[in-house]
Design a protein around this motif. Structure first.
Motif, short mmCIF file in Angstrom:
data_model
loop_
_atom_site.label_atom_id
_atom_site.label_comp_id
_atom_site.label_asym_id
_atom_site.label_seq_id
_atom_site.Cartn_x
_atom_site.Cartn_y
_atom_site.Cartn_z
N ASN A 1 -22.45 -5.32 -45.70
CA ASN A 1 -21.95 -4.40 -44.70
C ASN A 1 -22.12 -5.08 -43.34
O ASN A 1 -23.23 -5.15 -42.81
N SER B 1 -11.31 -11.02 -39.70
CA SER B 1 -10.93 -10.06 -38.66
C SER B 1 -12.01 -9.00 -38.48
O SER B 1 -12.30 -8.59 -37.35
N GLN B 2 -12.59 -8.55 -39.58
CA GLN B 2 -13.64 -7.54 -39.48
C GLN B 2 -14.84 -8.08 -38.70
O GLN B 2 -15.41 -7.37 -37.86
N GLU C 1 -21.45 -4.59 -40.15
CA GLU C 1 -22.04 -3.99 -38.96
C GLU C 1 -23.55 -3.79 -39.10
O GLU C 1 -24.29 -3.83 -38.11
N SER D 1 -8.48 -5.00 -42.97
CA SER D 1 -8.22 -6.33 -42.46
C SER D 1 -9.00 -7.38 -43.24
O SER D 1 -9.88 -7.06 -44.04
N LEU E 1 -11.77 -10.32 -43.93
CA LEU E 1 -13.19 -10.36 -43.59
C LEU E 1 -13.37 -11.04 -42.24
O LEU E 1 -14.21 -10.63 -41.43
N ASN F 1 -13.94 -8.29 -35.03
CA ASN F 1 -13.86 -6.96 -34.43
C ASN F 1 -15.24 -6.36 -34.21
O ASN F 1 -15.48 -5.71 -33.18
N VAL F 2 -16.15 -6.56 -35.15
CA VAL F 2 -17.52 -6.05 -34.97
C VAL F 2 -18.20 -6.76 -33.81
O VAL F 2 -18.89 -6.13 -33.00
N TYR G 1 -10.12 -0.98 -39.01
CA TYR G 1 -9.89 -2.36 -39.43
C TYR G 1 -10.45 -2.66 -40.82
O TYR G 1 -10.61 -3.82 -41.19
N SER G 2 -10.76 -1.61 -41.58
CA SER G 2 -11.38 -1.81 -42.89
C SER G 2 -10.47 -2.57 -43.85
O SER G 2 -10.94 -3.21 -44.79
N ILE H 1 -14.45 0.59 -37.05
CA ILE H 1 -14.67 -0.11 -38.32
C ILE H 1 -13.69 0.38 -39.37
O ILE H 1 -13.11 -0.40 -40.13
N GLN H 2 -13.49 1.70 -39.41
CA GLN H 2 -12.57 2.28 -40.39
C GLN H 2 -11.14 1.82 -40.13
O GLN H 2 -10.38 1.55 -41.06
#
Length: 458
Positions: free
Chosen positions: A417, A444-445, A419, A440, A442, A448-449, A437-438, A434-435
């Protein structure tokens, strides 16, 4: 909220160092705090910084005697070496196993704030601070006070009997040891007399000039005698107020901007009783239950250097033009070796304004090549002290040409996880992000975080 072991471990690594290295995320869930402290407090061999070429020492009092071509070449080489030293120090924060030493050196770098355009003096002072960062505060104080960088910056070269210069004596007490309100103007005057004659040779060697020293009797902090500079520093160290001042500043840096006076009082008593053992003070902080309380976790805004070093520890990267990272230091307001004044850098919310916050949030995208750097570093002659950069020079700072090994990053985070590992605090707004880009990739995630306001906290 309940504090997980993962949060505690992250908290310890973020505060006592510059955050977890990518390889450490694999065991971050169940790593024992005692084991992490064992890594942090291990006696690593000291590795002094060095420059590729012999550092150039510019005597700015005689620089007017140089012809224009020689002067220009000397200044350019000197500036290049100072930038190299800046990046070498930053690399130590990123790659060194001796994280606690480098974090404490970073603290002392701001505490004993100096600015000099002499690469040799910068190198000497930085290695002095790094070598003594976890040792005895008294030894560190004396070594820094006798360094050419400090003596030059605070004008003690002009401190002579019959014409004392009070600048050095005042700052030693106000900013480095006792704190404002714990000495009188008469103490400043008498201490200045004790420091008369403190100087250095062209190569930076500390040198006392007897003909310039005031050998008369002095009364300082209630004591009378024919004191010299070292004896004044020993009198300062004998004051419990000094231990409390240093402890308070360390608490604010490592624990919380909001001070707990009861804890600080207890820590300062132990610090004084230990004869200013810095490592012991830090052990008392990082092993205390209160250090891991909710009010101390995720409440500190990362300084620009902490943000940059932390990102580089998480994302393994090759930087083709590392010298261009200095542009980010300038833009974010914290350029190593160039504190804004003798008081050092501000902290907390002072790091954030409309322009710096936007850049801080965009850095993961910029460094990943998804967005260009659209802000030019401003030429600031007060910061650059005569090494003013032209628009042509700063233009080249735009692209450090960073290549991130995303496969290595994804292999570590693919079953995690994200974040929970990268953030110490969460908010309802974050959950929506987070939701969103869920679905997207890994990569990108992760970007974004790291682009959230929560990532700015440690």
């Amino acid at each position: 909220m309940s504090i997980s072991q993962l949060q505690k471990n992250n908290h310890l690594l973020l505060r006592a160092g510059f955050g977890p290295q990518l390889s450490q995320f694999e065991k971050l869930d169940n790593w024992k705090e005692s084991e992490i402290r064992g890594v942090l407090f291990k006696n690593y061999p000291f590795q002094p910084l060095a420059l590729k070429e012999k550092p150039i020492g510019i005597d700015y009092q005689n620089i007017k005697k140089m012809d224009s071509v020689t002067k220009k070449m000397a200044l350019q080489k000197n500036r290049k070496q100072i930038y190299q030293l800046n990046l070498s120090f930053l690399d130590q924060m990123v790659f060194s196993e001796d994280q606690l030493r480098e974090k404490m050196a970073f603290f002392w770098h701001g505490h004993f704030a100096t600015r000099t355009n002499n690469a040799s003096f910068n190198l000497q002072l930085l290695n002095t601070i790094r070598e003594n960062a976890l040792g005895n505060f008294g030894d560190l104080l004396i070594s820094v006070s006798q360094s050419p960088a400090m003596l030059q910056f605070l004008n003690n070269q002009q401190n002579k009997k019959d014409h004392p210069n009070e600048n050095f004596a005042r700052e030693v007490m106000e900013l480095f040891t006792l704190g404002r309100g714990n000495y009188s103007e008469k103490d400043v005057q008498e201490a200045a007399r004790a420091f008369t004659g403190w100087s250095f040779l062209p190569d930076g060697t500390f040198f006392e000039r007897p003909k310039l020293h005031d050998f008369g009797s002095k009364t300082f902090l209630g004591k009378t005698g024919n004191f010299n500079g070292n004896e004044v520093l020993q009198i300062i160290l004998a004051q419990k107020t000094t231990a409390k001042f240093i402890t308070t500043k360390i608490y604010r840096f490592f624990v919380n901007e909001k001070l707990n006076t009861e804890i600080i009082e207890d820590l300062s008593k132990q610090f004084f009783a230990s004869n200013y053992n810095i490592k012991e003070l830090l052990q008392n902080i990082f092993s205390a239950d209160w250090f891991f309380r909710e009010e101390n976790i995720g409440t500190k805004i990362k300084s620009p250097i902490e943000l940059m070093a932390g990102m580089r520890r998480i994302l393994p990267m090759e930087i083709q033009n590392p010298e261009n990272l200095i542009a980010y230091q300038k833009l974010l307001g914290q350029m190593l070796l160039y504190p804004p004044n003798v008081a050092g850098w501000p902290s907390g919310k002072s790091w954030i304004d409309s322009s710096t916050l936007m850049l801080r949030l965009q850095m993961p995208q910029i460094w990943s090549g998804l967005k260009p750097l659209e802000v030019e570093p401003k030429s600031d002659d007060d910061v650059e002290m005569g090494m003013k950069s032209t628009q042509k020079q700063t233009k080249g700072f735009k692209n450090p040409k960073i290549v991130i090994d995303w496969k290595q990053v994804e292999d570590v985070f693919k079953s995690k996880n994200i974040e929970n590992y990268l953030l110490q605090r969460k908010s309802p707004a974050l959950a929506k992000t987070i939701q969103q880009y869920s679905g997207s990739s890994l990569q990108s995630q992760i970007i974004n975080v790291m682009s959230t306001p929560e990532f700015q906290l440690c």
